[in-house]
Design a protein around this motif. Structure first.
Motif, mmCIF file in Angstrom:
data_model
loop_
_atom_site.group_PDB
_atom_site.id
_atom_site.type_symbol
_atom_site.label_atom_id
_atom_site.label_comp_id
_atom_site.label_asym_id
_atom_site.label_seq_id
_atom_site.Cartn_x
_atom_site.Cartn_y
_atom_site.Cartn_z
ATOM 1 N N ARG A 1 45.070 -17.982 11.804
ATOM 2 C CA ARG A 1 45.026 -19.171 11.125
ATOM 3 C C ARG A 1 45.782 -19.575 9.841
ATOM 4 O O ARG A 1 46.346 -20.561 9.586
ATOM 5 N N GLN B 1 40.596 -14.771 0.881
ATOM 6 C CA GLN B 1 39.250 -13.943 1.016
ATOM 7 C C GLN B 1 39.247 -13.692 2.663
ATOM 8 O O GLN B 1 38.753 -12.938 3.133
ATOM 9 N N ARG B 2 40.015 -14.481 3.445
ATOM 10 C CA ARG B 2 39.848 -14.368 4.971
ATOM 11 C C ARG B 2 40.904 -13.562 5.253
ATOM 12 O O ARG B 2 40.677 -12.910 6.604
ATOM 13 N N THR B 3 41.908 -13.139 4.610
ATOM 14 C CA THR B 3 42.886 -12.237 4.954
ATOM 15 C C THR B 3 43.231 -10.990 4.121
ATOM 16 O O THR B 3 44.348 -10.303 4.612
ATOM 17 N N ARG C 1 41.402 -7.691 1.526
ATOM 18 C CA ARG C 1 40.057 -6.981 1.416
ATOM 19 C C ARG C 1 40.139 -6.563 -0.198
ATOM 20 O O ARG C 1 39.741 -7.212 -1.024
ATOM 21 N N GLU D 1 44.257 -11.116 15.980
ATOM 22 C CA GLU D 1 43.549 -11.470 14.588
ATOM 23 C C GLU D 1 43.231 -13.127 14.197
ATOM 24 O O GLU D 1 44.484 -13.685 13.843
ATOM 25 N N THR D 2 42.222 -13.706 14.384
ATOM 26 C CA THR D 2 42.219 -14.930 14.277
ATOM 27 C C THR D 2 42.378 -15.516 12.997
ATOM 28 O O THR D 2 43.222 -16.673 12.827
ATOM 29 N N GLU D 3 41.999 -14.834 11.805
ATOM 30 C CA GLU D 3 42.261 -15.255 10.447
ATOM 31 C C GLU D 3 43.960 -15.099 10.281
ATOM 32 O O GLU D 3 44.259 -16.170 9.535
ATOM 33 N N TYR D 4 44.488 -14.176 10.629
ATOM 34 C CA TYR D 4 45.892 -14.129 10.591
ATOM 35 C C TYR D 4 46.683 -15.330 11.234
ATOM 36 O O TYR D 4 47.597 -15.978 10.617
ATOM 37 N N ASP E 1 40.482 -19.458 -0.529
ATOM 38 C CA ASP E 1 39.729 -19.161 0.739
ATOM 39 C C ASP E 1 40.641 -18.488 1.791
ATOM 40 O O ASP E 1 40.183 -17.521 2.511
ATOM 41 N N LEU E 2 41.828 -18.655 1.768
ATOM 42 C CA LEU E 2 42.875 -18.030 2.626
ATOM 43 C C LEU E 2 42.749 -16.535 2.312
ATOM 44 O O LEU E 2 42.934 -15.712 3.296
#
Length: 297
Positions: free
Chosen positions: A97, A13-15, A17, A92-95, A10-11
């Protein structure tokens, strides 16, 4: 165990491409090892590019990360994650996270085969040291401008060529000794550097607005594109060596996909048609990579 691996996926996929598409092509345990390695490099990248920090603070946090890799224990990871959670470094929110989830990444690092874990740590530390060295030449706001082609290529080696060397070390572990396996090392760095040059060409305008000028003003852009093409040709040879060395089709597809997408991006750059490859083209290139490697879709 499955829940933890799903969390790592999941991490990714979020961070990511391209690598979020490519890593699932790998067989286990390579898939998990490369996934953990990618996230470690992404943590370093996030600290290097930390838009909310100045130069000295970025260098300090990269040093914190290097110390953590020397002792990736629960306690040490929790301490670092708390610092990054309380004081976000990125827009960047996902970074952010991911930095907050450093403990989960370190737990998976500790759970890898010891040889693979040491290999990941060694190469991530080398890359992180290179990032810090680059930042030391920047101004207080972390803005910099490369003046020579050598500076550009050295940076690409730090942040991507070393990744190619790390991947090669992981691949070696699952391949029988052979001339083809030994030949991988010659193109390992170029494989990574080519992908990074394409990213730099693609993102040049955005990077310049953020104070990062990677493309030297005195160097013709066409020369950089030509070097990128040469490096991507090395990446194609690399895939051929993997095939000859008996690598599984998923491994060959993993290295083929980003190379094919990078070639497509360079085509767009040269044609002046923008730099974003469409979703339809990405889907077609995934199928092309799988077919080229003889892997099932």
């Amino acid at each position: 165990m499955n829940d933890r691996r799903e969390h790592i996926a999941d991490l990714l996929q979020r961070t990511s491409r391209t690598f979020a598409l490519a890593i699932p092509l790998l067989p286990e345990p390579l898939r998990h090892e490369v996934g953990v390695g990618y996230l470690l490099f992404r943590i370093a990248d996030t600290l290097e590019d930390a838009e909310l920090l100045g130069r000295d603070s970025r260098i300090r946090e990269l040093g914190r990360f290097i110390e953590l890799l020397g002792d990736p224990s629960d306690a040490a990871a929790a301490e670092a994650a708390q610092v990054w959670r309380e004081s976000p470094v990125s827009t960047e929110t996902e970074y952010n996270r991911l930095l907050a989830e450093t403990g989960a990444v370190c737990a998976e690092l500790r759970g890898l085969d010891p040889g693979a874990a040491e290999l990941l740590k060694r190469h991530v530390v080398r890359s992180t040291l290179g990032m810090a060295e680059t930042l030391r030449r920047a101004d207080n706001d972390a803005a910099f401008e490369f003046g020579t082609l050598d500076e550009l290529r050295t940076y690409c080696y730090y942040v991507a060529g070393i990744v190619g060397e790390m991947l090669t070390g992981l691949f070696h572990r699952s391949l029988k000794p052979s001339p083809a396996r030994d030949a991988l090392a010659a193109d390992a760095a170029a494989f990574g550097e080519g992908l990074q040059l394409v990213n730099i060409l693609k993102d040049a305008a955005d990077d310049a607005r953020d104070g990062r000028v990677y493309l030297p003003e005195a160097i013709d852009r066409r020369q950089v594109i030509a070097i990128a093409r040469e490096n991507l040709a090395a990446a194609e040879r690399y895939a051929d060596h993997l095939t000859a060395a008996g690598a599984e089709p998923g491994v060959v597809a993993f290295v083929t996909l980003p190379r094919i997408l990078a070639d497509a991006t360079l085509d767009l750059i040269q044609q002046g048609e923008g730099v974003k490859v469409s979703r339809d083209v990405v889907a077609a290139k995934v199928a092309e990579a799988l077919a080229a490697a003889g892997a099932a879709p």
